[in-house]
Write a protein that holds these residues in place. Sequence first.
Motif, short mmCIF file in Angstrom:
data_model
loop_
_atom_site.label_atom_id
_atom_site.label_comp_id
_atom_site.label_asym_id
_atom_site.label_seq_id
_atom_site.Cartn_x
_atom_site.Cartn_y
_atom_site.Cartn_z
N VAL A 24 0.83 -1.16 0.02
CA VAL A 24 0.15 -0.03 0.01
C VAL A 24 0.78 1.22 -0.30
CG1 VAL A 24 -1.74 1.11 1.20
CG2 VAL A 24 -1.89 -1.40 1.36
N SER A 25 0.80 2.06 -1.18
CA SER A 25 1.68 3.05 -1.36
C SER A 25 1.30 4.45 -1.24
CB SER A 25 2.63 2.83 -2.87
OG SER A 25 1.47 2.38 -3.90
N SER A 193 -1.03 -3.65 8.15
CA SER A 193 0.20 -3.62 8.74
C SER A 193 0.04 -4.13 10.26
CB SER A 193 0.94 -2.44 8.73
OG SER A 193 1.55 -2.08 7.43
N GLY A 194 -0.94 -3.66 10.72
CA GLY A 194 -1.23 -3.97 12.34
C GLY A 194 -1.45 -5.20 12.60
N VAL A 209 -0.54 -4.21 3.02
CA VAL A 209 0.38 -3.67 3.97
C VAL A 209 1.05 -2.50 3.48
CG1 VAL A 209 2.35 -4.18 5.29
CG2 VAL A 209 0.88 -6.02 4.57
N GLY A 210 1.15 -1.37 4.28
CA GLY A 210 1.99 -0.12 3.73
C GLY A 210 2.93 0.41 4.72
N GLY A 215 7.22 2.78 5.78
CA GLY A 215 7.30 3.43 7.18
C GLY A 215 6.06 4.32 7.17
N ASN A 216 5.83 5.05 8.34
CA ASN A 216 4.73 5.88 8.27
C ASN A 216 4.42 6.83 7.29
OD1 ASN A 216 4.21 4.57 10.93
ND2 ASN A 216 5.56 6.17 11.88
N ARG A 217 3.01 6.93 6.89
CA ARG A 217 2.54 7.87 5.97
C ARG A 217 2.76 9.25 6.20
NH1 ARG A 217 -2.20 4.39 6.41
NH2 ARG A 217 -1.88 2.64 5.09
N ILE A 218 3.36 9.89 4.89
CA ILE A 218 3.25 11.39 5.19
C ILE A 218 1.97 11.94 4.46
CG2 ILE A 218 4.82 13.23 4.06
CD1 ILE A 218 6.89 10.78 3.71
N TYR A 219 1.24 12.87 5.17
CA TYR A 219 0.19 13.34 4.93
C TYR A 219 0.41 14.89 4.64
CZ TYR A 219 -2.46 9.25 5.76
OH TYR A 219 -3.24 8.10 5.69
#
Length: 221
Positions: A24-25, A193-194, A209-210, A215-219
């Motif tokens: 998941v990108s 992921s969790g 899975v993202g 790594g954590n998403r950047i909004y």
Amino acid sequence: MSVAENIKLIENEITGKGVTLVAVSKTKPVDALMQAYNAGFKRFGENYVQELADKYEQMPKDIEWHFIGHLQSNKVKYIAPFVSLIHSVDSFKLLQEINKQAAKYNRVINCLLQIYIAEEDTKSGMTEAECSEILDSEALKTLLNVNITGLMGMSTFTDDEQQVRKEFRKLKSFQASLLSAHPYLQTISMGMSGDYPIAIEEGSTMIRVGSRIFGNRIYPA
């Protein structure tokens, strides 16, 4: 750890379990996806139509693109030329629009019916009764440009593993109840992921899975 190493770790974890990994990108830059692509991984999931369309234009054309977010009917046309699988079909109306747009490109688009399994209002999806009604309808037989291949569900966002397990088990049980009449419903897309290890234990065949990969998403602010 690099993106490619993270993917390799998860793929090693699921080897032999009959499970497909979708990376998941969403919100991730093209260069992060290209790290995965250059290591041989070509299956990505996106939540936003515009972002998916933009990445499709910029990236190699042998990628298998999955749309996993909430999909509005008026946005289907932007992804219909190339999308491989739409996970989030939550109404017959949306299925009709996907069929209409797929026909324009002489394509058959694979779809999953999203079932509401969580105990929270933020998740979408249809009820089991609505799903059964669609699958048993004569109208479905007229949609020649969509191919329903399974079900998708999202669990409640909670630390209560037993609740998550119960929700995944419910979706697996529902799928099992449909198989005799609808043997083509082989895919169960559940687990992120969790919670993907629990999802796999409860019968998932596809995990999304993202953050465990990118790594954590950047909004954007």
